[in-house]
Design a protein around this motif. Structure first.
Motif, PDB file in Angstrom:
ATOM      1  N   ILE A 102       0.870  -1.175   0.000  1.00 23.82           N
ATOM      2  CA  ILE A 102       0.000   0.000   0.000  1.00 23.82           C
ATOM      3  C   ILE A 102       0.905   1.221   0.000  1.00 23.82           C
ATOM      4  O   ILE A 102       1.593   1.501   0.988  1.00 23.82           O
ATOM      5  CB  ILE A 102      -0.931   0.021   1.226  1.00 23.82           C
ATOM      6  N   SER A 103       0.924   1.936  -1.112  1.00 22.87           N
ATOM      7  CA  SER A 103       1.844   3.056  -1.293  1.00 22.87           C
ATOM      8  C   SER A 103       1.340   4.326  -0.601  1.00 22.87           C
ATOM      9  O   SER A 103       0.201   4.379  -0.114  1.00 22.87           O
ATOM     10  CB  SER A 103       2.051   3.337  -2.774  1.00 22.87           C
ATOM     11  N   GLN A 104       2.178   5.345  -0.592  1.00 23.82           N
ATOM     12  CA  GLN A 104       1.785   6.630  -0.003  1.00 23.82           C
ATOM     13  C   GLN A 104       0.642   7.271  -0.783  1.00 23.82           C
ATOM     14  O   GLN A 104      -0.247   7.886  -0.200  1.00 23.82           O
ATOM     15  CB  GLN A 104       2.997   7.568   0.043  1.00 23.82           C
ATOM     16  N   PHE A 105       0.671   7.124  -2.127  1.00 24.42           N
ATOM     17  CA  PHE A 105      -0.416   7.668  -2.946  1.00 24.42           C
ATOM     18  C   PHE A 105      -1.730   6.970  -2.616  1.00 24.42           C
ATOM     19  O   PHE A 105      -2.781   7.622  -2.463  1.00 24.42           O
ATOM     20  CB  PHE A 105      -0.094   7.497  -4.432  1.00 24.42           C
ATOM     21  N   ILE A 152       0.784   6.566   4.476  1.00 27.60           N
ATOM     22  CA  ILE A 152       1.347   7.862   4.068  1.00 27.60           C
ATOM     23  C   ILE A 152       2.663   8.098   4.802  1.00 27.60           C
ATOM     24  O   ILE A 152       3.650   8.560   4.227  1.00 27.60           O
ATOM     25  CB  ILE A 152       0.359   9.010   4.359  1.00 27.60           C
ATOM     26  N   ILE A 153       2.676   7.771   6.101  1.00 30.36           N
ATOM     27  CA  ILE A 153       3.885   7.948   6.906  1.00 30.36           C
ATOM     28  C   ILE A 153       4.961   6.938   6.502  1.00 30.36           C
ATOM     29  O   ILE A 153       6.141   7.275   6.381  1.00 30.36           O
ATOM     30  CB  ILE A 153       3.551   7.787   8.404  1.00 30.36           C
ATOM     31  N   TYR A 154       4.516   5.680   6.285  1.00 29.08           N
ATOM     32  CA  TYR A 154       5.461   4.613   5.935  1.00 29.08           C
ATOM     33  C   TYR A 154       4.719   3.573   5.096  1.00 29.08           C
ATOM     34  O   TYR A 154       3.823   2.905   5.613  1.00 29.08           O
ATOM     35  CB  TYR A 154       5.999   3.968   7.218  1.00 29.08           C
ATOM     36  N   PRO A 155       5.042   3.440   3.796  1.00 33.56           N
ATOM     37  CA  PRO A 155       4.346   2.477   2.925  1.00 33.56           C
ATOM     38  C   PRO A 155       4.289   1.087   3.543  1.00 33.56           C
ATOM     39  O   PRO A 155       5.283   0.606   4.115  1.00 33.56           O
ATOM     40  CB  PRO A 155       5.203   2.491   1.656  1.00 33.56           C
ATOM     41  N   LEU A 156       3.138   0.437   3.449  1.00 29.93           N
ATOM     42  CA  LEU A 156       2.910  -0.842   4.113  1.00 29.93           C
ATOM     43  C   LEU A 156       3.005  -2.019   3.149  1.00 29.93           C
ATOM     44  O   LEU A 156       2.473  -1.962   2.034  1.00 29.93           O
ATOM     45  CB  LEU A 156       1.526  -0.852   4.774  1.00 29.93           C
ATOM     46  N   ASP A 157       3.642  -3.080   3.601  1.00 31.51           N
ATOM     47  CA  ASP A 157       3.621  -4.335   2.862  1.00 31.51           C
ATOM     48  C   ASP A 157       2.399  -5.116   3.307  1.00 31.51           C
ATOM     49  O   ASP A 157       2.098  -5.184   4.502  1.00 31.51           O
ATOM     50  CB  ASP A 157       4.883  -5.159   3.152  1.00 31.51           C
TER      51      ASP A 157
END
Length: 307
Positions: A125-128, A252-257
């Protein structure tokens, strides 16, 4: 080992009391503004009880444990319906779920689940994508605020007298949540590694249960006081906030796997319980003990499959 168990206990207690104070202060402020109890449950109370998930997920992500962050949200959403609604309706079999009142919010929750699956399908899940989730949350909140308000002169005076105390209560609650979440995550991550369990399992069971305690306490208390709207609104609203706010802000703070285990198995339990809400809302009301037992049985099956 004992130190980690102590951290889990202390962290859970601080999460519970912190969320309780936030909910108490926020809901009273909202009540004095004349907002309906359903809107309070879907927004103010839901946000307050979702703060533990938000803080735990952010801290987990920053410590490199994305599995706990994502598993916490999915596990909490399952626990909110299966455990929280199941127990509330089992002990207090007079909870009404009015389909016409919550139809919009049920569809928003289903849309949120679909959006989460779409974004997480590629394993990240990216910042965008997190920004899109947060924007959807803002639109949802604005839409809820448009609900009819009932204002009068006396309410305005009551706010002026007690507002400072209520704001202080909310601030203290946030402090307790922050410290409690940090302690809780440390204990959970250590246990995961000590027993050789995957962080997905820990995040979706121990952490998810701990961060769902505010929802459980709030919904049971609301059911006890025969405030069905707050009880049900808290559950649905919390699940919406968990996806749009917790996953959105955290990514947004840290992209999630997004672990494959969650996307191939556990996420279907979340969808199943989401559709169960639609079915329950259309059944004769109030929710009977057979239905609440069915929800609890589904949650127990989920825990069994998880382990």
């Amino acid at each position: 080992m004992l130190n980690s168990l102590f951290n889990l206990l202390v962290g859970t207690c601080m999460l519970y009391f912190g969320a309780e104070w936030i909910v108490k202060g926020s809901s009273r402020i909202a009540s004095k503004l004349g907002i309906s109890s359903l809107v309070i449950g879907l927004t103010v109370v839901a946000f307050g009880t979702s703060l533990p998930e938000l803080i735990v997920s952010i801290l987990s992500a920053l410590e490199g444990s994305s599995s706990i962050a994502v598993g916490n949200v999915v596990g909490s959403n399952i626990a909110n319906v299966g455990l929280v609604l199941g127990l509330s309706a089992l002990f207090f079999p007079y909870i009404y779920v009015n389909y016409n009142d919550i139809k919009r919010d049920l569809y928003v929750y289903l849309f949120s689940c679909g959006l989460f699956i779409f974004f997480a399908f590629d394993g990240r899940i990216s910042q965008f994508e997190g920004s899109v989730l947060v924007i959807c949350l803002l639109f949802y909140i604005l839409y809820c605020i448009k609900s009819p308000l009932v204002s009068d002169q006396d309410s305005e005076k009551a706010i002026d007298v007690k507002l400072n105390k209520l704001i202080f209560l909310v601030i203290i609650g946030i402090v307790f949540l922050s410290i409690g979440a940090d302690i809780f995550v440390d204990g959970a991550i250590f246990l995961a590694r000590y027993y050789g369990l995957s962080e997905v399992v820990i995040g979706m069971s121990v952490v998810a249960f701990g961060t769902s305690l505010p929802e459980l306490a709030t919904s049971v208390m609301a059911a006890f006081k025969k405030e069905s709207a707050i009880s049900v609104g808290n559950i649905i609203g919390s699940n919406i906030f968990n996806i749009l706010s917790v996953l959105g802000i955290t990514s947004i703070i840290y992209p999630l796997d997004s672990p494959k285990d969650i996307m191939s198995k556990e996420v279907f339990f979340m969808l199943g319980f989401a559709f169960a809400l639609f079915v329950i809302a259309k059944l004769p009301q109030p929710i009977n003990r057979f239905t609440s037992t069915f929800l609890l049985a589904g949650y127990i099956i989920f825990i069994y499959v998880l382990f």
